[in-house]
Design an enzyme around this catalytic site. Structure first.
Site, PDB file in Angstrom:
ATOM      1  N   ASN A 153       0.693   4.374  -2.624  1.00 37.64           N
ATOM      2  CA  ASN A 153       0.546   5.756  -2.133  1.00 37.64           C
ATOM      3  C   ASN A 153       1.733   6.616  -2.564  1.00 37.64           C
ATOM      4  OD1 ASN A 153      -1.907   5.380  -0.838  1.00 37.64           O
ATOM      5  ND2 ASN A 153      -0.964   4.725   1.059  1.00 37.64           N
ATOM      6  N   LYS A 184       0.849  -1.207   0.000  1.00 38.05           N
ATOM      7  CA  LYS A 184       0.000   0.000   0.000  1.00 38.05           C
ATOM      8  C   LYS A 184       0.880   1.252   0.000  1.00 38.05           C
ATOM      9  CE  LYS A 184      -4.241   1.889   1.621  1.00 38.05           C
ATOM     10  NZ  LYS A 184      -5.006   2.329   2.762  1.00 38.05           N
TER      11      LYS A 184
HETATM   12  N1  LIG Z   1     -10.126   7.798   5.751  1.00 39.36           N
HETATM   13  C1  LIG Z   1      -9.868   6.694   5.080  1.00 39.36           C
HETATM   14  O1  LIG Z   1     -10.634   6.284   4.200  1.00 39.36           O
HETATM   15  C2  LIG Z   1      -8.626   5.884   5.357  1.00 39.36           C
HETATM   16  C3  LIG Z   1      -8.431   4.682   4.654  1.00 39.36           C
HETATM   17  C4  LIG Z   1      -7.289   3.938   4.901  1.00 39.36           C
HETATM   18  C5  LIG Z   1      -6.362   4.350   5.841  1.00 39.36           C
HETATM   19  N2  LIG Z   1      -6.579   5.531   6.489  1.00 39.36           N
HETATM   20  C6  LIG Z   1      -5.563   5.943   7.466  1.00 39.36           C
HETATM   21  O2  LIG Z   1      -6.185   6.048   8.741  1.00 39.36           O
HETATM   22  C7  LIG Z   1      -5.587   7.110   9.494  1.00 39.36           C
HETATM   23  C8  LIG Z   1      -6.696   8.090   9.911  1.00 39.36           C
HETATM   24  O3  LIG Z   1      -7.230   8.673   8.730  1.00 39.36           O
HETATM   25  P1  LIG Z   1      -8.536   9.584   8.750  1.00 39.36           P
HETATM   26  O4  LIG Z   1      -8.867   9.856   7.336  1.00 39.36           O
HETATM   27  O5  LIG Z   1      -9.565   8.982   9.632  1.00 39.36           O
HETATM   28  O6  LIG Z   1      -7.940  10.925   9.423  1.00 39.36           O
HETATM   29  P2  LIG Z   1      -8.753  12.079  10.159  1.00 39.36           P
HETATM   30  O7  LIG Z   1     -10.102  12.199   9.582  1.00 39.36           O
HETATM   31  O8  LIG Z   1      -7.834  13.268  10.176  1.00 39.36           O
HETATM   32  O9  LIG Z   1      -8.920  11.530  11.648  1.00 39.36           O
HETATM   33  C9  LIG Z   1      -7.902  11.520  12.594  1.00 39.36           C
HETATM   34  C10 LIG Z   1      -8.533  11.854  13.931  1.00 39.36           C
HETATM   35  O10 LIG Z   1      -7.560  11.697  14.961  1.00 39.36           O
HETATM   36  C11 LIG Z   1      -7.829  12.721  15.921  1.00 39.36           C
HETATM   37  N3  LIG Z   1      -6.645  12.933  16.781  1.00 39.36           N
HETATM   38  C12 LIG Z   1      -5.462  13.507  16.471  1.00 39.36           C
HETATM   39  N4  LIG Z   1      -4.656  13.534  17.558  1.00 39.36           N
HETATM   40  C13 LIG Z   1      -5.361  12.974  18.566  1.00 39.36           C
HETATM   41  C14 LIG Z   1      -5.078  12.743  19.946  1.00 39.36           C
HETATM   42  N5  LIG Z   1      -3.901  13.077  20.483  1.00 39.36           N
HETATM   43  N6  LIG Z   1      -6.032  12.143  20.710  1.00 39.36           N
HETATM   44  C15 LIG Z   1      -7.232  11.804  20.168  1.00 39.36           C
HETATM   45  N7  LIG Z   1      -7.566  12.010  18.866  1.00 39.36           N
HETATM   46  C16 LIG Z   1      -6.640  12.594  18.086  1.00 39.36           C
HETATM   47  C17 LIG Z   1      -8.136  13.929  15.066  1.00 39.36           C
HETATM   48  O11 LIG Z   1      -8.796  14.901  15.818  1.00 39.36           O
HETATM   49  P3  LIG Z   1      -8.774  16.433  15.335  1.00 39.36           P
HETATM   50  O12 LIG Z   1      -9.451  16.465  14.012  1.00 39.36           O
HETATM   51  O13 LIG Z   1      -9.497  17.099  16.449  1.00 39.36           O
HETATM   52  O14 LIG Z   1      -7.320  16.796  15.242  1.00 39.36           O
HETATM   53  C18 LIG Z   1      -9.045  13.292  14.020  1.00 39.36           C
HETATM   54  O15 LIG Z   1     -10.390  13.281  14.458  1.00 39.36           O
HETATM   55  C19 LIG Z   1      -4.533   7.737   8.563  1.00 39.36           C
HETATM   56  O16 LIG Z   1      -3.283   7.172   8.816  1.00 39.36           O
HETATM   57  C20 LIG Z   1      -5.009   7.338   7.183  1.00 39.36           C
HETATM   58  O17 LIG Z   1      -3.961   7.292   6.228  1.00 39.36           O
HETATM   59  C21 LIG Z   1      -7.679   6.311   6.280  1.00 39.36           C
END
Ligand SMILES: NC(=O)c1ccc[n+]([C@@H]2O[C@H](COP(=O)([O-])OP(=O)(O)OC[C@H]3O[C@@H](n4cnc5c(N)ncnc54)[C@H](OP(=O)(O)O)[C@@H]3O)[C@@H](O)[C@H]2O)c1
Length: 298
Positions: free
Chosen positions: A181, A177
């Protein structure tokens, strides 16, 4: 109960699909806001509203899903883990490589697992969560202590109805992956374009072979890859075709002035190249240019 650290897109997808009443988000220290309310748009069927509580002191979760961005994971776990019992399995969902190894170095005795998922979720506006594409999620152990528990973790997550599969050797999946990416995300962020526009872009055309050759050499040196640079490019371009209309997560982050995960993708290749004595000028260039996007926006 399943605890979810990171109430963002992926965390909300798991919270929406796991059995109702069995999930809670882990709050930041000192925070105990209102429950997280959002409208969930599944890939099929009607949207519906959800309210997910925060973990309360005294709750004893049996599983912790970590859905923070790679760069936030270590700090988030440092705050959360003191209240999570030692035997509780921790599943890391971060893209790229490097953050998983940071976690296992700090907590080698905990049962730590990694997930590689092709599910896609995004939040087009406040209060909404779109399940943008169904896929598969492979789960495998990273530490010795996770080996006994990983099949039961797969069973717990499969109760979501999402396709969840066990993977004894998760590193090659994380690597594969990362390669995809590395060949798509930085270019879309730098060129501000959707995946499908890349093959027509001169900057992409002049650098994609470099990304792939460097990745092939590093992957071979780490026993994670047997394919050649041209074979990696062929795979990347297959994915570009099937995801032509997508805005990559890195482009979405760059557009919103948020930190990207470049350090854990092309940056990870560049760091490992330096460690192994393999030159990585193209991955270094892409890492620096994507990092400078953030500096420019601030
Ligand atoms: N979204 C997808 O479809 C997808 C698919 C495959 C893999 N991923 C992987 O999954 C991971 C998350 O992706 P995402 O898209 O879900 O990102 P996201 O929407 O930015 O979510 C991350 C969350 O973590 C929270 N956070 C950050 N620091 C924190 C802390 N210290 N304590 C508690 N919460 C905290 C953030 O809060 P705030 O917003 O308040 O900062 C945010 O709500 C990434 O590595 C991404 O590459 C995502």
């Amino acid at each position: 109960m399943i605890a979810i650290l990171g109430a963002g897109s992926l965390g909300r997808l798991w919270a929406a699909t796991l059995p109702a009443g069995q999930v809670a988000f882990v709050p930041r220290p000192g925070q105990m806001p209102e429950p997280v309310r959002y409208q969930f748009h599944p890939t099929e069927g009607e949207a519906f509203c959800l309210s997910i509580p925060w973990l309360q002191s005294g709750d004893a979760p049996e599983l912790l899903l970590v859905t923070t961005k790679a760069g936030d994971t270590l700090e988030a776990l440092r705050s959360a883990l003191p209240s999570i019992a030692e035997p509780i399995p921790i599943v890391l969902f971060q893209n790229g490589l490097g953050s998983q190894q940071q976690v296992t170095q700090v907590w080698p005795g905990r049962p730590v697992l990694a997930a590689s998922t092709t599910e896609a979720a995004n939040r087009p506006g406040a209060g909404g969560l779109v399940h943008a594409g169904t896929g598969q999620t492979w789960i495998g152990p990273l530490t010795d202590r996770a080996r006994q528990s990983f099949k039961s973790v797969v069973g717990q997550l499969a109760s979501s109805g999402l396709k969840v599969l066990p993977e004894t050797d998760i590193m090659p999946r994380l690597w594969q992956k990362l390669v995809i990416n590395a060949g798509i995300n930085p270019f879309t962020a730098l060129l501000n374009c959707r995946n499908g526009e890349l093959p027509d872009q001169p900057f992409y055309r002049s650098h994609i072979d470099g990304v792939c050759q460097e990745a092939a050499r590093i992957g071979a040196a780490l026993s994670l890859e047997t394919r050649t640079g041209p074979q990696l490019r062929e795979q990347i371009e297959g994915v570009i075709k099937t995801t032509a209309g997508n805005v990559s997560s890195m482009l979405a982050d760059a557009r919103q002035g948020r930190p990207t995960e470049i350090r854990y993708i092309n940056g990870w290749l560049a760091d490992n190249g330096a460690r192994l004595g393999i030159p990585t000028p193209v991955n270094q260039l892409l890492t620096e240019r994507v990092e400078s996007l953030l500096n420019r926006n601030h």
